[in-house]
Design a protein around this motif. Structure first.
Motif, PDB file in Angstrom:
ATOM      1  N   ASP A   1       2.832  -3.274   9.147  1.00 50.61           N
ATOM      2  CA  ASP A   1       4.051  -2.656   8.635  1.00 50.61           C
ATOM      3  C   ASP A   1       5.234  -3.586   8.846  1.00 50.61           C
ATOM      4  O   ASP A   1       5.349  -4.236   9.891  1.00 50.61           O
TER       5      ASP A   1
ATOM      6  N   LYS B   1       8.923   4.708  -6.739  1.00 47.25           N
ATOM      7  CA  LYS B   1       9.356   5.652  -5.709  1.00 47.25           C
ATOM      8  C   LYS B   1      10.784   6.094  -5.972  1.00 47.25           C
ATOM      9  O   LYS B   1      11.094   7.300  -5.901  1.00 47.25           O
TER      10      LYS B   1
ATOM     11  N   THR C   1       7.244   4.500   3.661  1.00 46.06           N
ATOM     12  CA  THR C   1       7.755   5.734   4.257  1.00 46.06           C
ATOM     13  C   THR C   1       9.202   5.531   4.665  1.00 46.06           C
ATOM     14  O   THR C   1       9.510   4.595   5.412  1.00 46.06           O
TER      15      THR C   1
ATOM     16  N   LEU D   1       0.806  -1.221   0.000  1.00 46.87           N
ATOM     17  CA  LEU D   1       0.000   0.000   0.000  1.00 46.87           C
ATOM     18  C   LEU D   1       0.836   1.266   0.000  1.00 46.87           C
ATOM     19  O   LEU D   1       0.516   2.231  -0.712  1.00 46.87           O
ATOM     20  N   SER D   2       1.863   1.309   0.826  1.00 48.47           N
ATOM     21  CA  SER D   2       2.641   2.540   0.937  1.00 48.47           C
ATOM     22  C   SER D   2       4.024   2.244   1.498  1.00 48.47           C
ATOM     23  O   SER D   2       4.290   1.146   2.003  1.00 48.47           O
TER      24      SER D   2
ATOM     25  N   ASP E   1       2.210   6.582  -1.492  1.00 48.37           N
ATOM     26  CA  ASP E   1       1.117   5.618  -1.530  1.00 48.37           C
ATOM     27  C   ASP E   1       1.038   5.079  -2.952  1.00 48.37           C
ATOM     28  O   ASP E   1       1.090   5.857  -3.925  1.00 48.37           O
TER      29      ASP E   1
ATOM     30  N   THR F   1       4.163  -0.592   4.346  1.00 49.90           N
ATOM     31  CA  THR F   1       2.801  -0.894   4.779  1.00 49.90           C
ATOM     32  C   THR F   1       2.154  -1.856   3.795  1.00 49.90           C
ATOM     33  O   THR F   1       2.095  -1.593   2.591  1.00 49.90           O
TER      34      THR F   1
ATOM     35  N   ASP G   1      -5.580   4.950   6.007  1.00 49.59           N
ATOM     36  CA  ASP G   1      -4.631   6.062   6.094  1.00 49.59           C
ATOM     37  C   ASP G   1      -4.045   6.305   4.707  1.00 49.59           C
ATOM     38  O   ASP G   1      -3.237   5.512   4.221  1.00 49.59           O
ATOM     39  N   VAL G   2      -4.453   7.392   4.058  1.00 47.93           N
ATOM     40  CA  VAL G   2      -3.982   7.679   2.698  1.00 47.93           C
ATOM     41  C   VAL G   2      -3.546   9.139   2.596  1.00 47.93           C
ATOM     42  O   VAL G   2      -4.059  10.012   3.300  1.00 47.93           O
TER      43      VAL G   2
ATOM     44  N   ARG H   1      -1.112   3.546  -5.808  1.00 48.59           N
ATOM     45  CA  ARG H   1      -2.522   3.509  -6.192  1.00 48.59           C
ATOM     46  C   ARG H   1      -2.750   2.471  -7.292  1.00 48.59           C
ATOM     47  O   ARG H   1      -2.840   1.296  -7.021  1.00 48.59           O
TER      48      ARG H   1
ATOM     49  N   HIS I   1      -8.565  -2.728   8.236  1.00 45.38           N
ATOM     50  CA  HIS I   1      -8.628  -1.986   6.981  1.00 45.38           C
ATOM     51  C   HIS I   1      -9.935  -2.387   6.302  1.00 45.38           C
ATOM     52  O   HIS I   1     -10.414  -3.513   6.500  1.00 45.38           O
TER      53      HIS I   1
ATOM     54  N   ARG J   1       7.163   9.816   2.008  1.00 45.28           N
ATOM     55  CA  ARG J   1       6.150   8.760   1.970  1.00 45.28           C
ATOM     56  C   ARG J   1       5.538   8.709   0.572  1.00 45.28           C
ATOM     57  O   ARG J   1       5.317   9.748  -0.056  1.00 45.28           O
TER      58      ARG J   1
END
Length: 285
Positions: free
Chosen positions: A132, A220, A100, A97-98, A242, A150, A164-165, A244, A125, A240
């Motif tokens: 994490d 990223k 950081t 999902l993400s 996310d 995550t 959390d987005v 999509r 969720h 961070r």
């Protein structure tokens, strides 16, 4: 909390075999609630490997490591953690999902790194359970870098849970990237992440994708390499992203960014600016 310590990074071949086995285990399996911490106290950077990583992600040469590179060094420990019998989720099919990353100070090229990996507490969720995988890098016993990956394990979700987005910024394209069909294989060779959804059309179709998709951590890294060239990156910051919509390969994508004070918002879109592939936020420390 039990700790497993390595003298060298665990081999990915055996880890992938164990990952398949872990995915096939019975659903009523009861995990070890104590969790597991993995340690690699002495990790040296292979300069040829680093050069290959820079080439595929776009980071320029310099005296310090690209901010996303320690994630690659920690990846075998991630895989080891998620394929261990104590891990409560089936590793194949988990959704990224993400991510950081916090860089507290730049890491010199020839530094000896101590890497620690463990999982954080789970939380509900709307589409299942989120947790994490937490990584930490020390140099001379000083924490210089942390990473929170995550992940979502799909199951019957909690519709009342708040996901959390990051907010979606409206950004104009600053660059167009032409992504070739072999990008997933090139990044897999540099990162060790050989998930079949990234490699070939047929292997991706086996998991429900129309064709292979780019690695999230490649998007990223490529975004940060682009920002480094365009505006520069601070020595200490938290960034961070996310993830999509997946980036299908081959494809043409748009990259946009905007400075807001000291922070930078950035995003990756499809060629028509209709789909958002990645949303990111960078804040100096």
């Amino acid at each position: 909390m039990p700790t497993r310590r390595y003298d060298d990074s665990p081999g990915l071949g055996s880890l992938y075999a164990r990952t398949v086995k872990a995915t096939l285990r019975k659903a009523e399996y009861t995990p070890d609630v104590d969790g597991l911490t993995l340690e690699l106290p002495q990790a040296a950077v292979d300069q040829d490997h680093l050069a290959a990583y820079r080439e595929v992600t776009g980071f320029s040469a310099g005296p310090t490591l690209p901010v996303t590179y320690p994630h690659v060094l920690a990846f075998p420990l991630h895989l080891d953690l998620m394929s261990d019998p104590s891990f409560p989720y089936k590793p194949m099919g988990i959704v990224h999902l993400s991510n950081t990353i916090t860089q507290l100070r730049p890491i010199p090229l020839h530094a000896e790194l101590a890497i620690t990996v463990h999982s954080g507490p789970e939380r509900p969720h709307p589409k299942g359970t989120v947790f994490d995988v937490l990584s930490e890098v020390r140099v001379f016993n000083e924490v210089v870098w942390t990473d929170s990956t995550t992940l979502l394990s799909r199951s019957v979700g909690d519709e009342t849970a708040q996901a959390d987005v990051l907010p979606d910024p409206e950004l104009q394209p600053e660059a167009w990237w032409e992504l070739r069909g072999n990008l997933g294989r090139r990044y897999a060779a540099a990162s060790g992440d050989r998930n079949p959804i990234h490699l070939f059309k047929l292997t991706a179709q086996a998991f429900g994708f129309p064709r292979q998709i780019a690695h999230g951590m490649w998007t990223k890294a490529a975004a940060l390499a682009s920002l480094q060239r365009a505006v520069g990156l601070p020595d200490a910051y938290t960034v961070r992203v996310d993830f999509r919509k997946p980036v299908l390969l081959p494809s043409r994508v748009q990259f946009g960014y905007r400075a807001t004070g000291n922070a930078i918002d950035f995003a990756l879109y499809d060629d028509k600016h209709e789909l958002t592939h990645l949303v990111g936020q960078l804040e100096p420390r």
